[in-house]
Motif scaffolding. Structure first.
Motif, PDB file in Angstrom:
ATOM      1  N   SER A  32       0.319  -0.239 -19.118  1.00 33.41           N
ATOM      2  CA  SER A  32       0.650  -1.577 -19.253  1.00 33.41           C
ATOM      3  C   SER A  32       0.469  -2.083 -20.407  1.00 33.41           C
ATOM      4  N   GLU A  33      -0.690  -1.542 -21.060  1.00 36.42           N
ATOM      5  CA  GLU A  33      -1.054  -2.090 -22.318  1.00 36.42           C
ATOM      6  C   GLU A  33      -0.238  -1.486 -23.464  1.00 36.42           C
ATOM      7  N   LEU A  34       0.527  -0.443 -23.268  1.00 35.29           N
ATOM      8  CA  LEU A  34       1.542   0.104 -24.322  1.00 35.29           C
ATOM      9  C   LEU A  34       2.935  -0.373 -23.852  1.00 35.29           C
ATOM     10  N   MET A  35       3.369  -0.644 -22.711  1.00 42.57           N
ATOM     11  CA  MET A  35       4.853  -1.137 -22.503  1.00 42.57           C
ATOM     12  C   MET A  35       4.649  -1.635 -21.184  1.00 42.57           C
ATOM     13  N   PRO A  36       5.710  -2.540 -20.703  1.00 43.11           N
ATOM     14  CA  PRO A  36       6.100  -3.188 -19.551  1.00 43.11           C
ATOM     15  C   PRO A  36       6.189  -2.288 -18.282  1.00 43.11           C
ATOM     16  N   VAL A  37       5.253  -1.947 -17.515  1.00 48.62           N
ATOM     17  CA  VAL A  37       5.324  -1.270 -15.966  1.00 48.62           C
ATOM     18  C   VAL A  37       5.336  -1.977 -14.909  1.00 48.62           C
ATOM     19  N   LEU A  38       5.847  -1.717 -13.817  1.00 48.85           N
ATOM     20  CA  LEU A  38       5.737  -2.073 -12.399  1.00 48.85           C
ATOM     21  C   LEU A  38       4.888  -1.455 -11.585  1.00 48.85           C
ATOM     22  N   TYR A  39       4.246  -1.932 -10.643  1.00 51.87           N
ATOM     23  CA  TYR A  39       3.403  -1.024  -9.860  1.00 51.87           C
ATOM     24  C   TYR A  39       3.463  -1.280  -8.255  1.00 51.87           C
ATOM     25  N   PHE A  40       3.735  -0.270  -7.485  1.00 55.21           N
ATOM     26  CA  PHE A  40       4.011  -0.550  -5.952  1.00 55.21           C
ATOM     27  C   PHE A  40       2.889   0.622  -5.523  1.00 55.21           C
ATOM     28  N   TYR A  41       2.367   0.016  -4.480  1.00 54.06           N
ATOM     29  CA  TYR A  41       1.190   1.311  -3.737  1.00 54.06           C
ATOM     30  C   TYR A  41       1.193   0.629  -2.384  1.00 54.06           C
ATOM     31  N   MET A  42       0.476   1.379  -1.465  1.00 52.50           N
ATOM     32  CA  MET A  42       0.530   1.453   0.085  1.00 52.50           C
ATOM     33  C   MET A  42      -0.709   0.023   0.108  1.00 52.50           C
ATOM     34  N   SER A  43      -0.431  -1.035   0.333  1.00 54.33           N
ATOM     35  CA  SER A  43      -1.053  -2.244   0.403  1.00 54.33           C
ATOM     36  C   SER A  43      -1.750  -2.508   1.873  1.00 54.33           C
ATOM     37  N   TRP A  44      -1.019  -2.162   3.019  1.00 49.62           N
ATOM     38  CA  TRP A  44      -1.362  -2.074   4.149  1.00 49.62           C
ATOM     39  C   TRP A  44      -1.832  -0.839   4.713  1.00 49.62           C
ATOM     40  N   HIS A  45      -3.091  -0.627   4.633  1.00 44.63           N
ATOM     41  CA  HIS A  45      -3.842   0.682   4.706  1.00 44.63           C
ATOM     42  C   HIS A  45      -5.124   0.715   5.527  1.00 44.63           C
ATOM     43  N   SER A  46      -5.505   1.246   6.527  1.00 48.32           N
ATOM     44  CA  SER A  46      -6.583   1.335   7.009  1.00 48.32           C
ATOM     45  C   SER A  46      -6.842   2.667   8.076  1.00 48.32           C
ATOM     46  N   ASP A  47      -7.965   2.749   8.849  1.00 47.43           N
ATOM     47  CA  ASP A  47      -7.984   3.735   9.801  1.00 47.43           C
ATOM     48  C   ASP A  47      -7.325   3.648  10.960  1.00 47.43           C
ATOM     49  N   SER A  48      -7.014   2.665  11.274  1.00 50.26           N
ATOM     50  CA  SER A  48      -6.462   2.186  12.788  1.00 50.26           C
ATOM     51  C   SER A  48      -5.574   2.957  13.120  1.00 50.26           C
ATOM     52  N   ARG A  49      -5.314   3.331  14.621  1.00 53.53           N
ATOM     53  CA  ARG A  49      -4.361   3.866  15.013  1.00 53.53           C
ATOM     54  C   ARG A  49      -2.981   3.430  14.764  1.00 53.53           C
ATOM     55  N   LEU A  50      -2.788   2.242  14.750  1.00 52.79           N
ATOM     56  CA  LEU A  50      -1.597   1.301  14.650  1.00 52.79           C
ATOM     57  C   LEU A  50      -1.106   1.652  13.218  1.00 52.79           C
ATOM     58  N   ASN A  51      -2.048   1.783  12.256  1.00 57.65           N
ATOM     59  CA  ASN A  51      -1.760   1.928  10.779  1.00 57.65           C
ATOM     60  C   ASN A  51      -1.355   3.184  10.707  1.00 57.65           C
ATOM     61  N   ARG A  52      -2.086   4.123  11.128  1.00 57.05           N
ATOM     62  CA  ARG A  52      -1.603   5.649  11.100  1.00 57.05           C
ATOM     63  C   ARG A  52       0.057   5.756  11.655  1.00 57.05           C
ATOM     64  N   LEU A  53       0.296   5.052  12.420  1.00 56.70           N
ATOM     65  CA  LEU A  53       1.315   5.157  12.924  1.00 56.70           C
ATOM     66  C   LEU A  53       2.570   4.458  12.464  1.00 56.70           C
ATOM     67  N   LEU A  54       2.230   3.307  11.667  1.00 56.62           N
ATOM     68  CA  LEU A  54       3.432   2.520  11.028  1.00 56.62           C
ATOM     69  C   LEU A  54       3.278   2.183   9.764  1.00 56.62           C
ATOM     70  N   LYS A  55       1.994   2.843   8.996  1.00 55.47           N
ATOM     71  CA  LYS A  55       1.964   2.541   7.568  1.00 55.47           C
ATOM     72  C   LYS A  55       3.201   2.822   6.761  1.00 55.47           C
ATOM     73  N   TYR A  56       3.912   4.029   7.257  1.00 59.35           N
ATOM     74  CA  TYR A  56       5.033   4.403   6.059  1.00 59.35           C
ATOM     75  C   TYR A  56       6.230   3.724   6.478  1.00 59.35           C
ATOM     76  N   PRO A  57       6.403   3.336   7.796  1.00 61.40           N
ATOM     77  CA  PRO A  57       7.762   2.270   7.899  1.00 61.40           C
ATOM     78  C   PRO A  57       7.271   0.912   7.305  1.00 61.40           C
ATOM     79  N   VAL A  58       6.347   0.467   7.276  1.00 66.39           N
ATOM     80  CA  VAL A  58       5.960  -0.791   6.473  1.00 66.39           C
ATOM     81  C   VAL A  58       6.079  -0.626   4.843  1.00 66.39           C
TER      82      VAL A  58
END
Length: 350
Positions: A32-58
């Motif tokens: 980003s110091e060289l050129m404009p870039v956008l960034y997208f990452y897994m922001s909803w992330h935990s070790d809960s069973r619900l997260n493991r089940l739904l993190k990719y759909p989210v």
């Protein structure tokens, strides 16, 4: 008009691994110091069973909302960790912009964990315009690896560009480990080695599923400290203080913590992995074969004693070689290489 480039990854920090995916973010910040870039990452992330089940759909729904439904088209999608993150890029190409270029950086687990490769995995490879690999050995294990596909380190933080040289006598930690406290990183091996390391001052940095077992194991060993996760600046100080860095991994495509240690003038002893064999190619005597666990348990203490007993001149030579090698992996240098590849890939649209 500047091309719209999105860096996307299925990695992201969580409570049990607050620095997970940090190397992707570090590379993004340098770019980003060289050129404009956008960034997208897994922001909803935990070790809960619900997260493991739904993190990719989210993750998918967040991606659709922010980028597929956006009125601005993307020109290049740079996927960090090929599988299954690639499906986001394929979906975007199918429904939003068929001219978008897809570039992928493979880091290790996106190849190791999917062998033998399924039909769907192989089909996904056909959508990629440009491959990057974090090590030569990893490239050799990939299902599809063009001969001209670059091998580029993810890059270590700019913090390590300037480090202090300390002689072996000035250092006050004998053995240092930095990384996730899990099975792949060899924490079961470390626990087995503790009796043989009783005469050394040992520092462990990280967090993970083996934390409770390690906390219980080191109660008998006052020479061992478990320090938890640390920032790059804090790690820099610890690396500089260490006489030897240990890597006990079962699989490691590159191993940036080894690079960080070498950048701080700290020699490395490591199990034979794709990453360690690349980084220690000219110092194979400090590689530990993984043929049997019994052999590994015997060789680690032997190699540690050998390293810490080297004549000062030989030890200093190891420090200097490691430092010189690590300098090429400073993230600012890596970002320049990646920027050139972006320009080449986007130029194919013209």
């Amino acid at each position: 008009m500047n091309p719209r480039i999105l860096i996307l990854t299925n990695m992201g920090p969580k409570a049990s691994a607050p620095f997970q995916g940090q190397f992707v973010r570090t590379q993004m910040q340098a770019l980003s110091e060289l050129m404009p870039v956008l960034y997208f990452y897994m922001s909803w992330h935990s070790d809960s069973r619900l997260n493991r089940l739904l993190k990719y759909p989210v993750l998918f729904l967040q991606f659709v909302w922010r980028y597929v439904l956006s009125r601005h088209k993307l020109d290049l999608l740079h996927v960090h960790f090929f599988y299954p993150t690639i499906f986001l890029a394929i979906f975007y190409k199918l429904v939003r912009n068929p001219r978008v270029k897809i570039m992928v950086t493979c880091h290790g687990s996106d190849i190791y964990y999917y062998e033998p490769f399924s039909t769907l995995y192989r089909w996904s490879c056909g959508w990629v315009d440009q491959w990057l690999y974090s090590s030569e050995k990893l490239k050799q294990r990939a299902w599809q690896a063009p001969d001209d596909a670059p091998v580029i380190s993810a890059g270590i933080d700019a913090t390590f560009a300037q480090t202090e040289f300390l002689s072996r006598e000035q250092k006050d930690i004998d053995l240092l480990y930095v990384g996730a406290l899990d099975q792949n990183k060899g924490m079961d091996r470390l626990i087995r080695l503790l009796p043989a390391l009783a005469d050394y001052k040992v520092a462990l940095v990280g967090k993970g599923p083996y934390q409770t077992r390690i906390e219980q194991a080191i109660q008998l060993y006052p020479n061992v400290q478990l320090l938890g996760p640390k920032s790059s600046n804090e790690l820099k100080v610890l690396y500089q203080r260490a006489r030897c860095f240990l890597s006990l991994s079962r699989n490691e495509s590159f191993g940036l913590v080894m690079t960080e240690a070498m950048a701080c003038y700290t020699p490395v002893i490591a199990t034979e992995t794709d990453g360690s064999m690349q980084q220690l190619a000219d110092r194979p005597e400090w590689l530990i074969p993984q043929q049997t666990e019994a052999e590994l348990d015997a060789l680690f203490p032997e190699k540690i004693q050998q390293l810490l007993s080297l004549p000062d001149s030989d030890y200093q030579a190891l420090q200097q070689v490691g430092r010189e090698q690590a300098q090429a992996c400073i993230v600012s240098e890596v970002a320049l290489q990646v920027q050139r590849i972006y320009q080449q890939v986007l130029g194919k649209n013209e």
